[in-house]
Design a protein around this motif. Structure first.
Motif, short mmCIF file in Angstrom:
data_model
loop_
_atom_site.label_atom_id
_atom_site.label_comp_id
_atom_site.label_asym_id
_atom_site.label_seq_id
_atom_site.Cartn_x
_atom_site.Cartn_y
_atom_site.Cartn_z
N LEU A 1 0.81 -1.22 0.00
CA LEU A 1 0.00 0.00 0.00
C LEU A 1 0.85 1.27 0.00
O LEU A 1 0.41 2.31 0.47
N SER A 2 2.07 1.16 -0.52
CA SER A 2 2.91 2.33 -0.72
C SER A 2 2.59 2.93 -2.09
O SER A 2 1.70 2.44 -2.81
N ASP A 3 3.33 3.96 -2.48
CA ASP A 3 3.14 4.57 -3.80
C ASP A 3 3.43 3.59 -4.93
O ASP A 3 3.00 3.80 -6.07
N TYR A 4 4.18 2.51 -4.62
CA TYR A 4 4.56 1.55 -5.65
C TYR A 4 3.53 0.45 -5.85
O TYR A 4 3.63 -0.34 -6.78
N MET B 1 18.55 9.65 -7.64
CA MET B 1 18.43 10.95 -6.99
C MET B 1 17.17 11.69 -7.39
O MET B 1 17.04 12.88 -7.18
N TYR B 2 16.23 10.96 -8.01
CA TYR B 2 14.99 11.60 -8.44
C TYR B 2 14.24 12.14 -7.23
O TYR B 2 14.05 11.46 -6.23
N SER B 3 13.83 13.39 -7.28
CA SER B 3 13.17 14.01 -6.14
C SER B 3 11.86 14.68 -6.55
O SER B 3 11.35 15.55 -5.86
N GLY B 4 11.32 14.29 -7.71
CA GLY B 4 10.07 14.88 -8.18
C GLY B 4 8.86 14.31 -7.46
O GLY B 4 8.98 13.45 -6.58
N ASP B 5 7.70 14.77 -7.86
CA ASP B 5 6.46 14.34 -7.22
C ASP B 5 5.70 13.29 -8.03
O ASP B 5 4.63 12.85 -7.63
N GLU B 6 6.25 12.90 -9.17
CA GLU B 6 5.57 11.93 -10.02
C GLU B 6 5.53 10.56 -9.35
O GLU B 6 6.52 10.10 -8.78
N LEU B 7 4.39 9.89 -9.41
CA LEU B 7 4.23 8.57 -8.80
C LEU B 7 4.49 7.49 -9.84
O LEU B 7 4.20 7.67 -11.03
N PRO B 8 5.03 6.35 -9.41
CA PRO B 8 5.32 5.27 -10.35
C PRO B 8 4.05 4.67 -10.94
O PRO B 8 3.05 4.52 -10.26
N GLU B 9 4.11 4.35 -12.22
CA GLU B 9 2.97 3.77 -12.93
C GLU B 9 3.42 2.57 -13.75
O GLU B 9 4.57 2.50 -14.20
#
Length: 322
Positions: free
Chosen positions: A13-16, A159-167
């Protein structure tokens, strides 16, 4: 042609989790296979309740709380399926347990006995750098089933620090890396099934390793007569013919558009380079290399690809040739 009939998706139940479910349910929907969803409640969420129950047994009903915790997670998973993948509502088996995630996942795999395990390369910690000893790596090392380690290539940078969620991405190009080990036909067969299931183009990649070239060079008589420029074209031609024979043996010779790429150099680097050059959406590897080590070896080509590949990596079961 080998195929997967039962897929187990491991989510926390994480962003992944939506990405993991997307890949698992995407394959299941197109191939009409059974899906089991596994989720582990980590001990760090449970231990405080156990302690409270020990110290204040009359004020804290731990059994009831833990049952509610499991039911709440089932509810969240069902809601995730309902909102993101409604066509699978009520069609999956959901199993919840508690403990150390990596160990519990491996026990659940033994209990469920799936053909394919799908899990993300990261979890709740959402680490920006890959840590040795993580649950993802532990399961990848010790799982006795085929394992599909999924990740989003667009945000894979450490080092990705954006707000995009994995899809979950569309599988359009699948790369099968082979080395003429005993499981080459199995790799090709599984890759062919996945390519047919998803409508992807299959690319077969082979690398003539630097160690192999050094061995050939050391056996040339007289010494110092080895010419890599003369040796490689003939070697690639022979291997091209051998790969075509193994494609037939794997039962996928009727597939259109199979592409064969043969390079030379460091195997890990060449596999990753080919994946980038061919715009791969997934890599398929055997369980081991020519060393046939019984255990997953730290520093092996497979481990390096697992760590550094920006696209999902499917590693076949170590038992495929037993």
């Amino acid at each position: 042609m080998n195929q997967f009939n039962h897929i187990m998706a491991c989510i926390d139940l994480s962003d992944y989790s939506p990405m993991t479910l997307g890949y698992a349910l995407g394959l299941a929907g197109q191939a009409d296979v059974k899906v089991t969803i596994c989720s582990i409640v980590p001990l760090r969420e449970v231990n405080p309740v156990y302690m409270a129950g020990m110290m204040y047994p009359c004020r804290e009903d731990t059994t009831e709380y833990l049952a509610e915790l499991k039911e709440d997670r089932i509810t969240q998973i069902r809601e995730l399926i309902r909102t993101r993948y409604p066509e699978f509502e009520g069609k999956t088996d959901i199993r919840i347990t508690m403990g150390y995630p990596a160990e519990e996942i491996l026990e659940m795999i033994d209990e469920v006995d799936p053909d394919l395990v799908v899990m993300a390369n990261k979890g709740r910690s959402n680490l920006s750098s890959f840590m040795f000893g993580s649950a993802a790596e532990f399961v990848f090392r010790h799982c006795r089933k085929a394992l599909f380690s999924v990740r989003d290539k667009h945000i894979f940078k450490r080092m990705y620090s954006g707000d995009e969620l994995p899809e979950a991405g569309e599988l359009r190009n699948i790369v099968a890396a082979v080395d003429f080990s005993p499981w080459t036909e199995h790799i090709l067969s599984r890759a062919g099934w996945m390519a047919k299931t998803t409508g992807a183009t299959l690319h077969v990649v082979h690398c003539i390793g630097t160690k192999e070239l050094a061995w050939v060079k050391s056996h040339y008589i007289p010494e110092n007569t080895f010419s890599e420029e003369k040796f490689l074209p003939k070697a690639k031609q022979r291997r091209q013919a051998r790969l075509e024979d193994q494609i037939k043996a794997a039962g996928i010779e009727d597939m259109t558009g199979i592409d064969i790429t043969i390079n030379s150099g460091n195997p890990c680097e060449q596999i990753l380079y080919a994946a980038k050059d061919l715009r791969a959406d997934a890599l398929i590897l055997g369980p081991l290399g020519h060393s046939r080590s019984v255990k997953f070896v730290l520093g092996s080509t497979i481990e390096k690809v697992f760590r550094h590949s920006p696209v999902p990596v499917l590693r076949l079961s170590p038992d495929i040739c037993i």
